[in-house]
Design an enzyme around this catalytic site. Structure first.
Site, PDB file in Angstrom:
ATOM      1  N   ASN A 222      -5.136  -7.558   7.712  1.00 12.18           N
ATOM      2  CA  ASN A 222      -6.072  -6.573   8.115  1.00 12.18           C
ATOM      3  C   ASN A 222      -7.317  -7.228   8.374  1.00 12.18           C
ATOM      4  OD1 ASN A 222      -7.729  -6.324   5.614  1.00 12.18           O
ATOM      5  ND2 ASN A 222      -5.739  -6.258   4.855  1.00 12.18           N
ATOM      6  N   ASP A 291       0.334  -3.504   1.231  1.00  9.74           N
ATOM      7  CA  ASP A 291       1.124  -3.197   0.121  1.00  9.74           C
ATOM      8  C   ASP A 291       2.431  -3.507   0.483  1.00  9.74           C
ATOM      9  OD1 ASP A 291      -0.638  -1.204  -0.961  1.00  9.74           O
ATOM     10  OD2 ASP A 291      -0.639  -0.081   0.792  1.00  9.74           O
ATOM     11  N   LYS A 301       8.610 -21.986  12.763  1.00 19.13           N
ATOM     12  CA  LYS A 301       8.048 -20.953  13.546  1.00 19.13           C
ATOM     13  C   LYS A 301       9.152 -19.896  14.091  1.00 19.13           C
ATOM     14  CE  LYS A 301       5.317 -20.461  17.561  1.00 19.13           C
ATOM     15  NZ  LYS A 301       4.850 -21.125  18.871  1.00 19.13           N
ATOM     16  N   PHE A 336     -11.013   0.718  -4.929  1.00 22.31           N
ATOM     17  CA  PHE A 336     -11.338   1.371  -3.674  1.00 22.31           C
ATOM     18  C   PHE A 336     -10.369   2.228  -3.186  1.00 22.31           C
ATOM     19  CE2 PHE A 336     -15.599  -0.076  -1.808  1.00 22.31           C
ATOM     20  CZ  PHE A 336     -15.777  -0.851  -3.038  1.00 22.31           C
ATOM     21  N   LYS A 350      -5.028   8.463  -5.985  1.00 27.50           N
ATOM     22  CA  LYS A 350      -4.969   7.234  -6.436  1.00 27.50           C
ATOM     23  C   LYS A 350      -5.583   7.052  -7.917  1.00 27.50           C
ATOM     24  CE  LYS A 350      -4.490   4.780  -1.999  1.00 27.50           C
ATOM     25  NZ  LYS A 350      -5.070   4.427  -0.760  1.00 27.50           N
ATOM     26  N   LYS A 354      -3.373   5.678 -10.414  1.00 27.30           N
ATOM     27  CA  LYS A 354      -3.542   4.258 -10.996  1.00 27.30           C
ATOM     28  C   LYS A 354      -4.088   4.090 -12.333  1.00 27.30           C
ATOM     29  CE  LYS A 354      -3.186   2.181  -6.302  1.00 27.30           C
ATOM     30  NZ  LYS A 354      -3.325   1.026  -5.668  1.00 27.30           N
TER      31      LYS A 354
HETATM   32  O1  PMT Z   1     -14.202  -6.327   3.528  1.00 28.94           O
HETATM   33  P1  PMT Z   1     -15.120  -5.490   4.463  1.00 28.94           P
HETATM   34  O2  PMT Z   1     -14.935  -5.966   5.701  1.00 28.94           O
HETATM   35  O3  PMT Z   1     -16.313  -5.156   4.108  1.00 28.94           O
HETATM   36  O4  PMT Z   1     -14.340  -3.960   4.197  1.00 28.94           O
HETATM   37  C1  PMT Z   1     -14.588  -3.218   3.020  1.00 28.94           C
HETATM   38  C2  PMT Z   1     -13.026  -2.449   2.691  1.00 28.94           C
HETATM   39  C3  PMT Z   1     -12.793  -1.493   3.700  1.00 28.94           C
HETATM   40  C4  PMT Z   1     -12.086  -3.479   2.739  1.00 28.94           C
HETATM   41  C5  PMT Z   1     -13.249  -1.893   1.212  1.00 28.94           C
HETATM   42  O5  PMT Z   1     -14.456  -1.038   1.406  1.00 28.94           O
HETATM   43  C6  PMT Z   1     -12.192  -1.104   0.630  1.00 28.94           C
HETATM   44  O6  PMT Z   1     -12.055   0.110   1.001  1.00 28.94           O
HETATM   45  N1  PMT Z   1     -11.375  -1.804   0.006  1.00 28.94           N
HETATM   46  C7  PMT Z   1      -9.897  -1.341  -0.302  1.00 28.94           C
HETATM   47  C8  PMT Z   1      -8.923  -1.640   0.780  1.00 28.94           C
HETATM   48  C9  PMT Z   1      -7.666  -1.036   0.352  1.00 28.94           C
HETATM   49  O7  PMT Z   1      -6.500  -1.775   0.353  1.00 28.94           O
HETATM   50  O8  PMT Z   1      -7.519  -0.129   0.091  1.00 28.94           O
HETATM   51  P2  PMT Z   1      -6.340   0.952  -0.488  1.00 28.94           P
HETATM   52  O9  PMT Z   1      -6.560   2.384  -0.467  1.00 28.94           O
HETATM   53  O10 PMT Z   1      -4.989   0.575   0.429  1.00 28.94           O
HETATM   54  O11 PMT Z   1      -6.092   0.397  -1.870  1.00 28.94           O
HETATM   55  C10 PMT Z   1      -6.419   1.160  -3.059  1.00 28.94           C
HETATM   56  C11 PMT Z   1      -6.795   0.103  -4.213  1.00 28.94           C
HETATM   57  O12 PMT Z   1      -5.638  -0.600  -4.564  1.00 28.94           O
HETATM   58  C12 PMT Z   1      -7.811  -0.918  -3.691  1.00 28.94           C
HETATM   59  O13 PMT Z   1      -8.863  -1.023  -4.839  1.00 28.94           O
HETATM   60  C13 PMT Z   1      -7.129  -1.975  -3.497  1.00 28.94           C
HETATM   61  O14 PMT Z   1      -7.789  -3.539  -3.518  1.00 28.94           O
HETATM   62  C14 PMT Z   1      -6.033  -2.111  -4.384  1.00 28.94           C
HETATM   63  N2  PMT Z   1      -4.584  -2.645  -4.238  1.00 28.94           N
HETATM   64  C15 PMT Z   1      -3.884  -2.129  -2.990  1.00 28.94           C
HETATM   65  C16 PMT Z   1      -2.745  -2.848  -3.037  1.00 28.94           C
HETATM   66  C17 PMT Z   1      -2.060  -3.643  -3.822  1.00 28.94           C
HETATM   67  N3  PMT Z   1      -0.927  -3.869  -3.469  1.00 28.94           N
HETATM   68  N4  PMT Z   1      -2.981  -4.012  -4.849  1.00 28.94           N
HETATM   69  C18 PMT Z   1      -4.135  -3.531  -4.976  1.00 28.94           C
HETATM   70  O15 PMT Z   1      -4.893  -4.064  -5.993  1.00 28.94           O
END
Ligand code: PMT
Length: 429
Positions: A222, A291, A301, A336, A350, A354
């Site tokens: 991403n 995810d 490849k 986040f 979330k 979580k």
């Molecule tokens: O890096 P930048 O360009 O500055 O952008 C910032 C950002 C958009 C990446 C940041 O502000 C942000 O939102 N980060 C979390 C992105 C994310 O994966 O969000 P989510 O809603 O999919 O996941 C929820 C939370 O679970 C997040 O804290 C994520 O780190 C965590 N997660 C998700 C999936 C996974 N397999 N493991 C995790 O720990």
């Protein structure tokens, strides 16, 4: 900034607050109060038009000082106030600033007290504009703003929303809390003083994008730059925390003074986090972690053929959920939520699912918000029932400061006594 922790550091700092004519002039009272709560000694200057919206008496009562509108006025105790005033302050804030004052400042016009003060001052200048959207977006205003930025003036961009005139768009004065936070940051930078309210804390933070390989040259990923997470890491270090960053792929520069470990896939990041976690007192998941990953990564490849191919995806480890599932009562866990719809509802879900202490929600569909931007707009929702904190669009460095203010607040609430510390697997109260 959290005002209770900032009080001593900003005590007696001399700040001038210039107020221009506009509906938002009344919000300057909140800016004044915020600055005073932080310990600043504030003097107020108003343009003549500002006095048509709010009486100088309001600001005189709040500041306890004569409010200067016209330094030639017979009631002005200081006949050369624009010199003494401007040269004794450590920061000049204009809030709200009209298109007119911005134009005067940009062109060196000094035909009233406030514009003369600007010209005579050597202090840093912070401008928070407020005006109709068309005026804000007019090429003349944009030109003036750019010129002032080139002169070193710091701007807090106006918020998006409905104006007093009914127009919807950018132009509303930024929230007073944000203006005060920006002022504190400038004063900290210029005085070299940073509040050490995270001293003794060990922050572990994930940053950037994960990469899930399809074959040796391709991957699922991403657009996360790492800027948001690095901004938090940098600000936390400056506030006294020992910071470890587990970073995936990033395009932003990592700050100095932190321990940086690279971990590109979700599995690698999970392992790196679990390895570093026993040391941590605060965990923040700012990384955009995949995810799903390809169930199988090809050894060579993948060759192009005429037929479609199907890639089976499997779930990755959920790092944040696994950290929170440890239920360590000596660890603050903050996630986040990057959402594209039902932002607050999804973030709350979330937070609950979580089992987090707080979650920082960003609506990544909005301009200037989320992935690969310099700015962000977030809402911090905490489990302790405090009303969500909305942080309007501003540089990620400032967003980081406000997020850390909440971290400090939550940490003070959950921090256990020393004999309770480092007890993996214990249920939080
Ligand atoms: O890096 P930048 O360009 O500055 O952008 C910032 C950002 C958009 C990446 C940041 O502000 C942000 O939102 N980060 C979390 C992105 C994310 O994966 O969000 P989510 O809603 O999919 O996941 C929820 C939370 O679970 C997040 O804290 C994520 O780190 C965590 N997660 C998700 C999936 C996974 N397999 N493991 C995790 O720990």
């Amino acid at each position: 900034m959290a005002q209770d922790t900032s009080q001593n550091v900003f005590q007696g700092k001399k700040v001038a607050l210039g107020i221009c004519g506009g509906i938002a002039a009344y919000k300057a009272a909140e800016v004044l109060r915020g600055l005073q709560k932080a310990g600043c000694a504030v003097r107020v200057a108003m343009t003549a038009r500002a006095c048509e919206f709010v009486q100088p008496l309001t600001f005189r009562a709040l500041s306890g000082e004569h409010v200067v509108v016209d330094d030639y006025a017979p009631d002005n105790p200081d006949p050369i106030a624009h010199i003494t005033f401007s040269q004794t302050v450590e920061l000049l804030i204009i809030a709200p600033a009209t298109a007119n004052i911005i134009g005067k400042f940009a062109n060196g016009i000094a035909d009233d007290f406030l514009s003369s003060t600007y010209l005579a001052s050597t202090a840093p200048v912070l401008i928070a504009p407020a005006m109709n959207t068309s005026m804000w977006e007019h090429p003349a205003t944009k030109r003036n703003v750019e010129r002032l930025k080139a002169d070193g003036v710091i701007f807090i961009e106006p918020d998006d929303g409905e104006m007093a005139c009914g127009t919807i768009g950018p132009g509303r004065l930024s929230e007073p809390e944000r203006i005060v936070a920006a002022a504190m940051e400038i004063l900290q930078t210029t005085s070299g003083v940073v509040v050490q309210d995270l001293a003794g804390e060990k922050l572990l933070i994930t940053v950037g994008a994960t990469r899930e390989p399809l074959d040796p040259v391709r991957f699922l990923s991403n657009n996360s730059s790492g800027r948001m997470g690095f901004a938090i890491a940098d600000a936390a270090r400056k506030r006294g925390a020992k910071v470890s960053v587990i970073a995936g792929s990033t395009t932003a520069e990592a700050p100095a003074g932190i321990a940086l470990i690279r971990a590109f896939s979700a599995a690698e990041m999970h392992a790196a986090v679990m390895n570093a976690l026993p040391e941590a007192s605060i965990f923040i998941g700012a990384a955009a972690v995949a995810d799903y990953r390809p169930a199988q990564s090809a050894q060579q490849k993948i060759k192009k053929t005429d037929t479609e191919i199907t890639i089976k995806l499997e779930r990755t480890e959920d790092i944040l959920a696994d950290v929170a599932a440890l239920n360590r009562d000596d660890l603050l866990v903050i996630g986040f939520a990057a959402e594209t719809e039902n932002v607050l509802a999804n973030a709350r879900e979330k937070l609950r699912r979580k089992n987090l202490d707080a979650i920082v929600a960003n609506d990544v569909m909005r301009e200037g918000v989320g992935f690969n931007t310099i700015t962000n707009e977030v809402t911090v929702i905490s489990r302790d029932g405090k009303a969500p904190i909305h942080v309007p669009l501003m540089p990620k460095t400032n967003v980081a400061t406000i997020i850390l203010d909440q971290v400090v607040r939550l940490r003070a609430r959950v921090k256990p006594t020393s004999h309770q510390r480092v007890v993996n697997g214990r249920k939080k109260a």
